[in-house]
Structures are given as C-alpha cells and as structure tokens.
Motif scaffolding. Structure first.
Motif, short mmCIF file in Angstrom:
data_model
loop_
_atom_site.label_atom_id
_atom_site.label_comp_id
_atom_site.label_asym_id
_atom_site.label_seq_id
_atom_site.Cartn_x
_atom_site.Cartn_y
_atom_site.Cartn_z
N ARG A 10 34.87 13.58 33.05
CA ARG A 10 34.26 13.52 32.17
C ARG A 10 34.22 13.53 30.79
O ARG A 10 33.31 12.55 29.79
N THR A 11 35.48 13.64 30.36
CA THR A 11 35.40 14.03 29.13
C THR A 11 36.42 13.49 28.66
O THR A 11 37.85 12.97 29.36
N ARG B 5 35.28 10.02 29.11
CA ARG B 5 34.83 9.25 28.71
C ARG B 5 34.69 7.97 28.95
O ARG B 5 33.00 7.20 28.83
N VAL C 27 35.02 6.57 32.60
CA VAL C 27 33.76 6.14 33.51
C VAL C 27 32.84 5.24 32.66
O VAL C 27 32.28 4.49 33.51
N ALA D 29 31.94 10.50 36.96
CA ALA D 29 30.90 11.50 36.88
C ALA D 29 29.95 12.64 36.39
O ALA D 29 29.47 13.27 35.79
#
Lengths: 115, 146
Positions: B11-12, B16, B19, B66
């Motif tokens: 989720r980076t 990001r 998601v 996530a």
C-alpha cells in the motif's frame, strides 16, 4: 454541476503537475481542493433539495446512492494520500478528484432519464 | 492462516493509488449491486448476481492490498481477471442472459475499461512489489493474523 466539474478539471491539472515534479500537493493546491470539496457539498445539498420538487420517475435510491458518495471522494483522497511522499499519493488524490465529475455525469444521466 | 507474513509495501508508492481505485470500485459496486438485488433482482438475476460477486471481489482485493495480505490479494486479483474476461466474453456472445449490464459486461466498457485494466495493474503491482528490495525485509518483520 458543470462548474464543479470544471473546478475538478483545474485541480486535476494542478495534481498532474505536482506528480510530474514528484512533489506532494501543498499550500495553494490544497486550499483549492478545499474550495472544490466545498462546492461539491453545495451541489450535494442542491441535489437533495431538488428531489422534493418535480422529480418525475427518477429512481430516488439509485440517485441518492450516487449523490451521497460525491462529497466523500475528495476528503477520502486527501486522507488516503496523506503521508505518502511518492507520486503514488498524489495520484490517489488525482483519482479522487477525477471520480467526482464521473459521478456527477452519472447523476445527470439518471436525472435526465427519469424526467 | 496465522503466521503468514504481511507485506505493508503493497500500500505504499503506486500501491497507494491502486488501493484507492480498488476502494472506489468496492464502494460503487457494493452500492450498485445492493440496490439492484434489493429492488429488481428478478429482472436479471444472473447479471445482478455477477455484480454482487464483483463487489465482493473488489472488497476483498481492497482489504488484502491495504493490509498487506499478498496471498489473498493474488487470489482476489486472479478471480477478478478471470471474471472480467469470462463475463466480458459471454456478454458479447450471449446478450439474452444479460438484459442489464454488470460491472464486467463488455470487459468493463461501461466504466471506461477500468475493470479490465485494474486486475492487470494489480497483477503488475503484486509482481513488481515482490521483487523490490524492501519487500523481503518488511514482509518478514511484520507479523500477521492472516
């Protein structure tokens, strides 16, 4: 609705510029996003109010479903992108801003089909 | 599945964005399919049932990405890819069984083909993030309840 969509377009351009520069949106752009979010809220209230007028055969629940999603898009994008220092965070915010005109277009279509 | 490593790097970065897009589709598909099944399920049961299935897949994919559950994410994205390809093909060949559209109809044409691109992007991201140097370290250092 057209005015809000135009504001989203301007915000989207600003976000693309920040993505290209690999920077997080700051100061002026965040203030502008606040303005866009406020205008979205005004459109949402107007959308609810016009349900009490002549709404023909507009499917109320479907219309309300889309309408009540709209004001959450930009705040959700700001929250989710917060703290992500890469382009990915700015891109998430860009998606949030682009979803708003799409939902407004759906709302327009639903209303036009029912009246 | 306790003890399976988590992959917070999912989720980076571009994860990001991914998601968030999955989240948008999860909310939209859940709301739409709930409305369809509650108000007119008998009109197009197959189409509305598939819409509900798509909603579940998007919710699971969003949750898995996530929370860094890589295996679950692979499963959800795989089911999504098969779903959009099969439903997309069937809706083009046999329109009679689909009097109303699903999110996967016509390979997601009603949503600008994003439903077709999304599992491809998800597959790329899952593959790419598993090869990044930081994924191995973070995957083993973070415990999981999966």
């Amino acid at each position: 609705m057209v005015g809000v969509a135009a504001l989203c377009g301007v915000a989207a351009v600003g976000l693309v510029v920040e993505m290209v520069r690999n920077r997080q949106p700051g100061g002026l752009l965040l203030d502008f996003l606040g303005l866009v979010a406020a205008s979205v809220l005004v459109v949402t209230v107007w959308g609810v109010v016009r349900l009490f007028g002549d709404r023909g055969d507009v499917p109320v629940w479907e219309y309300l479903g889309y309408l009540l999603l709209v004001p959450f898009c930009i705040p959700a994008g700001i929250v989710w992108s917060h703290g992500e220092r890469s382009r990915g965070g700015t891109a998430a915010l860009l998606v949030a801003v682009l979803v708003v005109p799409f939902l407004l277009l759906r709302l327009h279509d639903i209303w036009a089909a029912g009246t | 599945m306790s003890g399976a490593p988590r992959s917070p790097e999912l989720r980076t970065g571009w994860g990001r964005t991914l998601v968030f897009v999955y989240g948008v589709f999860a909310v939209a598909a859940t709301a739409r399919s709930s409305y369809q099944l509650l108000t007119k399920a008998s009109e197009a049961p197959l189409a509305y049932g598939l819409s509900a299935l798509a909603a579940v897949v998007y919710v699971v994919a969003t949750y898995a990405l996530a929370t860094g559950r890589r295996r679950l994410a692979w499963t959800a994205v795989g089911v999504e890819l098969v779903g959009v390809l099969v439903v997309g093909a069937v809706t083009l060949l046999d329109r009679a069984d689909f009097p109303d559209a699903t999110v996967w109809s016509g390979f997601g044409a009603g949503y600008g083909y994003v439903p077709l691109l999304l599992p491809l992007a998800g597959t790329w991201w899952l593959w790419h993030s598993s090869r990044s140097p930081r994924s191995g370290a973070s995957a083993t250092s973070v415990s999981s309840r999966e």
